[in-house]
Design an enzyme around this catalytic site. Structure first.
Site, PDB file in Angstrom:
ATOM      1  N   HIS A 122       0.805  -1.226   0.000  1.00  0.00           N
ATOM      2  CA  HIS A 122       0.000   0.000   0.000  1.00  0.00           C
ATOM      3  C   HIS A 122       0.836   1.273   0.000  1.00  0.00           C
ATOM      4  CE1 HIS A 122      -3.732  -2.350   1.678  1.00  0.00           C
ATOM      5  NE2 HIS A 122      -3.454  -2.624   0.420  1.00  0.00           N
ATOM      6  N   GLY A 191      -2.001  -9.337  12.452  1.00  0.00           N
ATOM      7  CA  GLY A 191      -2.502  -7.984  12.705  1.00  0.00           C
ATOM      8  C   GLY A 191      -3.255  -7.350  11.559  1.00  0.00           C
TER       9      GLY A 191
HETATM   10  P1  OAD Z   1      -7.346  -2.966  10.280  1.00  0.00           P
HETATM   11  O1  OAD Z   1      -7.437  -1.784  11.172  1.00  0.00           O
HETATM   12  O2  OAD Z   1      -8.470  -3.244   9.362  1.00  0.00           O
HETATM   13  O3  OAD Z   1      -7.158  -4.264  11.168  1.00  0.00           O
HETATM   14  C1  OAD Z   1      -6.217  -4.294  12.206  1.00  0.00           C
HETATM   15  C2  OAD Z   1      -6.249  -5.678  12.805  1.00  0.00           C
HETATM   16  O4  OAD Z   1      -5.231  -5.738  13.787  1.00  0.00           O
HETATM   17  C3  OAD Z   1      -7.564  -6.024  13.507  1.00  0.00           C
HETATM   18  O5  OAD Z   1      -7.988  -7.306  13.078  1.00  0.00           O
HETATM   19  C4  OAD Z   1      -7.197  -6.058  14.986  1.00  0.00           C
HETATM   20  O6  OAD Z   1      -7.915  -7.041  15.709  1.00  0.00           O
HETATM   21  C5  OAD Z   1      -5.742  -6.419  14.916  1.00  0.00           C
HETATM   22  N1  OAD Z   1      -4.934  -5.988  16.056  1.00  0.00           N
HETATM   23  C6  OAD Z   1      -5.136  -4.947  16.891  1.00  0.00           C
HETATM   24  N2  OAD Z   1      -4.144  -4.872  17.790  1.00  0.00           N
HETATM   25  C7  OAD Z   1      -3.274  -5.868  17.505  1.00  0.00           C
HETATM   26  C8  OAD Z   1      -2.044  -6.311  18.062  1.00  0.00           C
HETATM   27  N3  OAD Z   1      -1.475  -5.687  19.091  1.00  0.00           N
HETATM   28  N4  OAD Z   1      -1.432  -7.388  17.501  1.00  0.00           N
HETATM   29  C9  OAD Z   1      -2.003  -8.023  16.455  1.00  0.00           C
HETATM   30  N5  OAD Z   1      -3.160  -7.655  15.886  1.00  0.00           N
HETATM   31  C10 OAD Z   1      -3.788  -6.601  16.401  1.00  0.00           C
HETATM   32  O7  OAD Z   1      -5.958  -2.857   9.498  1.00  0.00           O
HETATM   33  P2  OAD Z   1      -5.514  -3.618   8.180  1.00  0.00           P
HETATM   34  O8  OAD Z   1      -6.085  -4.977   8.123  1.00  0.00           O
HETATM   35  O9  OAD Z   1      -4.044  -3.465   8.092  1.00  0.00           O
HETATM   36  O10 OAD Z   1      -5.580   0.700   3.515  1.00  0.00           O
HETATM   37  O11 OAD Z   1      -6.191  -2.733   7.080  1.00  0.00           O
HETATM   38  C11 OAD Z   1      -5.918  -3.000   5.735  1.00  0.00           C
HETATM   39  C12 OAD Z   1      -5.985  -1.721   4.948  1.00  0.00           C
HETATM   40  O12 OAD Z   1      -7.222  -1.062   5.202  1.00  0.00           O
HETATM   41  C13 OAD Z   1      -4.945  -0.688   5.344  1.00  0.00           C
HETATM   42  O13 OAD Z   1      -3.712  -0.898   4.695  1.00  0.00           O
HETATM   43  C14 OAD Z   1      -5.579   0.592   4.938  1.00  0.00           C
HETATM   44  C15 OAD Z   1      -6.956   0.327   5.511  1.00  0.00           C
HETATM   45  O14 OAD Z   1      -7.977   1.075   5.055  1.00  0.00           O
HETATM   46  C16 OAD Z   1      -5.736   1.908   2.928  1.00  0.00           C
HETATM   47  O15 OAD Z   1      -5.761   2.945   3.564  1.00  0.00           O
HETATM   48  C17 OAD Z   1      -5.838   1.838   1.444  1.00  0.00           C
END
Ligand code: OAD
Length: 245
Positions: A122, A191
């Site tokens: 990204h 994560g």
């Molecule tokens: P999300 O915010 O959608 O998901 C974060 C995940 O991390 C969730 O499933 C949480 O449960 C988990 N989480 C929280 N704390 C944690 C920890 N300490 N250790 C492990 N996991 C933990 O973020 P992404 O999946 O990365 O794109 O989102 C994907 C994309 O959506 C991003 O790159 C961004 C966003 O919109 C764009 O902006 C284009």
């Protein structure tokens, strides 16, 4: 039992000739970087992704969107990589060529702690690029300061070098991620909510190519059903133990 599953996954790590790791915002949560979809603290609980993470959102409110990315850049000044980032980098250093790191994160924390060959699906929060196709007059080093900066000659606007919704992922990076996924024997999905494609599709690809898939997440994710094992815990607490040795 979590301990039994941890032992199983540790054995899978030891056996795997090649491991692919797909990370998301949760990996940086314990460094203090907000995630996107966490109910209280996630960015998308405060803002609409359509407003802040699309080209149309930028074109209709360039100052608001530019300033939000500036704010996110500034936030990173006070942020340090955590034990999860470090464990991944240390495994790469100890086992050259065995772990390919694929990230949806734009914060640069994997690279800061020494991870190599990071495939950033990204983009990069700290990179700038032109909103419209640059003409000869468009030189990033000469842009007129502003929110956003602009080309002094044609007015083209500078935008952050991240991938927004509706945009293509950088092709060479995504193809490299697909190759690593098809080649791996174990994929750790760490994560990420698994809600954004094509990134999340890599976990399905790994599974269909015959790899084991393990989700590390304190909360349910959309990829749990694809996984051979789900480890409920945070990345900073789980990764050091899984990847040690
Ligand atoms: P999300 O915010 O959608 O998901 C974060 C995940 O991390 C969730 O499933 C949480 O449960 C988990 N989480 C929280 N704390 C944690 C920890 N300490 N250790 C492990 N996991 C933990 O973020 P992404 O999946 O990365 O794109 O989102 C994907 C994309 O959506 C991003 O790159 C961004 C966003 O919109 C764009 O902006 C284009």
């Amino acid at each position: 039992m979590l301990e039994d599953r941890l032992d199983t996954v540790r054995a899978w790590v030891r056996e795997a000739r090649h491991i692919a790791v797909l990370t998301g915002a949760g990996v940086s949560a314990e460094s203090g970087v907000p995630t996107f979809r966490d109910a209280q603290t996630g960015y998308w609980a405060q803002f609409r992704a359509e407003d802040m993470a699309t080209e149309a959102g930028f074109r209709s409110h360039p100052e608001r969107v530019w300033n939000w990315y500036q704010h996110r850049r500034q936030l990173m000044d006070g942020v340090q990589p955590n034990a999860g980032h470090r464990a991944l980098a240390q495994f790469q250093a100890a086992h050259p060529g065995r772990l390919t790191l694929i990230t949806q994160n734009v914060d640069g924390l994997h690279q800061r702690v020494g991870s190599t060959g990071v495939l950033c699906l990204h983009g990069d929060l700290f990179a700038d690029r032109w909103l419209d196709a640059p003409r000869d007059c468009c030189q990033l080093g000469e842009a007129v300061a502003g929110s956003p900066p602009t080309c002094r000659h044609c007015g083209n606007q500078v935008r952050p070098g991240v991938v927004w919704f509706g945009e293509m992922l950088p092709l060479a990076v995504f193809e490299a991620a697909e190759r690593a996924t098809q080649d791996c024997e174990l994929m750790l999905v760490v994560g990420t909510a698994g809600a954004v494609y094509p990134a999340a599709g890599l976990a399905h690809l790994a599974r269909s190519a015959g790899a084991r898939v393990v989700v590390l997440n304190p909360n349910p994710s959309e990829l749990d059903g694809t996984a051979d094992a789900v480890l409920r815990g945070t990345s900073a607490s789980l990764l050091p133990g899984l990847l040690a040795g």
